[in-house]
Design a protein around this motif. Structure first.
Motif, PDB file in Angstrom:
ATOM      1  N   LEU A 170       0.828  -1.201   0.000  1.00  0.00           N
ATOM      2  CA  LEU A 170       0.000   0.000   0.000  1.00  0.00           C
ATOM      3  C   LEU A 170       0.867   1.258   0.000  1.00  0.00           C
ATOM      4  O   LEU A 170       0.523   2.255  -0.638  1.00  0.00           O
ATOM      5  N   PHE A 374      -9.943   3.507   0.582  1.00  0.00           N
ATOM      6  CA  PHE A 374      -8.580   3.762   0.138  1.00  0.00           C
ATOM      7  C   PHE A 374      -8.555   4.641  -1.113  1.00  0.00           C
ATOM      8  O   PHE A 374      -7.631   5.447  -1.290  1.00  0.00           O
ATOM      9  N   MET A 390      -1.526   5.897   3.368  1.00  0.00           N
ATOM     10  CA  MET A 390      -1.908   4.535   3.007  1.00  0.00           C
ATOM     11  C   MET A 390      -1.462   3.539   4.075  1.00  0.00           C
ATOM     12  O   MET A 390      -2.202   2.628   4.463  1.00  0.00           O
ATOM     13  N   CYS A 394      -4.334   1.506   6.774  1.00  0.00           N
ATOM     14  CA  CYS A 394      -4.563   0.057   6.794  1.00  0.00           C
ATOM     15  C   CYS A 394      -4.517  -0.507   8.212  1.00  0.00           C
ATOM     16  O   CYS A 394      -4.850  -1.670   8.424  1.00  0.00           O
TER      17      CYS A 394
END
Length: 419
Positions: A170, A374, A390, A394
């Motif tokens: 990510l 996202f 990012m 998460c």
């Protein structure tokens, strides 16, 4: 990874206008790179989440672990529907499948919480290598284990692989076009569907769980091949190719200036994503129908497969449908949680097929929440903050899954002691 696009561009610029390449070949090269990166991130999402999903699909089998003669580990793929708790109508294991869930998520949570403090010291390539090794080790350890405890250690390895891979990939999307986020999300959804469906199909066909797990060792190899051989060099705004991306991986993810708060950013995601996953693992194990030809273990595997099928469809839907207000999805999932808990308590649903539809719908909501959240973060954060945003965002879904596992343990014990 791939060739040095940034270095090649600087060389061409230094040679003047007369040596510039024709526009059409350049366009074709760029389109080819886009498709390679799209497919690369899809495969990375697929391979990264695969072991995590398989361990959840095998949770009931792991806790029903039996030791066959000759000290050989064996789990009957279609065990007889024996009642582990004769005083309960739920056919309970002595330990909730939430124990497997926690072993599959807590190491991931620790990795994501500590990532901003030290993970930036490592470049991307060693992280990916460690992730692939842990994934392969998880399949081998669970396949050859002789006890529930050893199997849970294998589940922990799968969690380390998934957590390290997710925070790494990510963050890596910050160096590629925003479209790769959609491909990554679709790949993670594909991991859920393919992982759950492959485990269900192979065990249903008569293959032992041990051989089923060993047959999946090609997935970690595919992850490494996708990263090292399929992805092209990242092209940041200031062209620096792979060297710049690797350098960024070694720099602190937290800048001296905090990112500007924006709507639906990681704080809102944290609250929303906790409810996104909270309800899934609370009730699956206890939704047991006796008036069907499916055993308890088979019902659990079908629940997993249908949920992951819904996740795959919705995580692949970003090009068709984009949702700005993701809190609506969280609210609908809260209603699902309440409805299924009432059914566990009162058993008013007449058929397991109605539960199948609800779980498929639940997967659609969960997958849509993930990919749209996202995507919104990618749109609303600046280029210099996107890599950290990012990685930080998460964490929230992992917190939600951990919360659901912790709450499911006492709830499991409470419901299993009901007459």
């Amino acid at each position: 990874m791939g060739g040095c696009a940034g270095s090649r561009r600087r060389l061409l610029d230094s040679e003047g206008e007369e040596t510039a390449p024709e526009p059409r070949p350049r366009l074709l090269d760029r389109q080819g790179a886009l498709w390679k990166n799209a497919m690369g991130f899809w495969l990375l999402g697929l391979c990264n989440n695969f072991s995590y999903v398989v361990m959840l699909s095998a949770a009931h089998d792991i806790l029903s672990h039996q030791r066959a003669s000759g000290n050989q580990s064996h789990v009957d793929p279609d065990p007889a529907p024996t009642t582990h708790n004769s005083s309960s109508r739920f056919d309970c294991n002595s330990v909730s499948t939430a124990a497997v869930l926690l072993a599959d998520i807590l190491p991931t949570l620790v990795i994501k919480l500590l990532a901003p403090l030290g993970l930036h010291l490592l470049p991307y390539s060693p992280r990916v290598l460690v992730s692939g090794i842990c994934s392969a080790g998880s399949f081998i350890l669970v396949a050859f284990s002789h006890s529930v405890g050893t199997s849970l250690c294998g589940v922990v390895l799968a969690s380390i692989s998934s957590g390290l891979g997710e925070v790494t990939f990510l963050s890596l999307t910050a160096f590629y076009p925003r479209a790769v986020i959609s491909w990554w999300s679709s790949g993670t959804g594909g991991a859920g569907l393919l992982g759950a469906l492959s485990y269900l199909g192979l065990t249903q066909a008569g293959l032992s769980p041990q051989h089923t797990l060993l047959s999946m060792l090609g997935i970690p190899a595919l992850l490494l091949a996708s990263y090292f051989f399929l992805l092209t060099s990242p092209e940041p705004q200031d062209p620096g190719g792979e060297e710049e991306a690797e350098t960024s991986a070694r720099q602190p993810l937290i800048n001296s200036e905090a990112p500007e708060a924006k709507p639906d950013s990681s704080l809102n995601l944290s609250l929303q994503e906790r409810w996104t996953v909270f309800k899934v693992w609370m009730v699956f194990e206890l939704l047991f129908f006796r008036n069907t030809s499916l055993t308890h273990a088979q019902q659990y595997r079908w629940y997993q497969m249908l949920y992951q099928a819904g996740v795959f469809v919705s995580r692949s839907s970003l090009r068709c449908c984009r949702i700005r207000f993701t809190w609506v999805l969280a609210l609908l999932q809260c209603f699902n949680l309440a409805f299924l808990l009432v059914d566990v308590w009162l058993s008013f649903l007449p058929s397991i097929y109605l539960v199948f539809l609800i779980i498929l719908y639940e997967g659609l909501l969960g997958g849509a929440a993930y990919v749209n959240t996202f995507h919104n973060i990618a749109l609303e954060t600046s280029d210099e903050h996107r890599e950290f945003a990012m990685a930080a965002a998460c964490i929230s879904d992992t917190l939600g899954i951990s919360l659901s596992g912790l709450l499911a343990l006492p709830l499991h014990d409470f419901l299993c002691h009901l007459s």
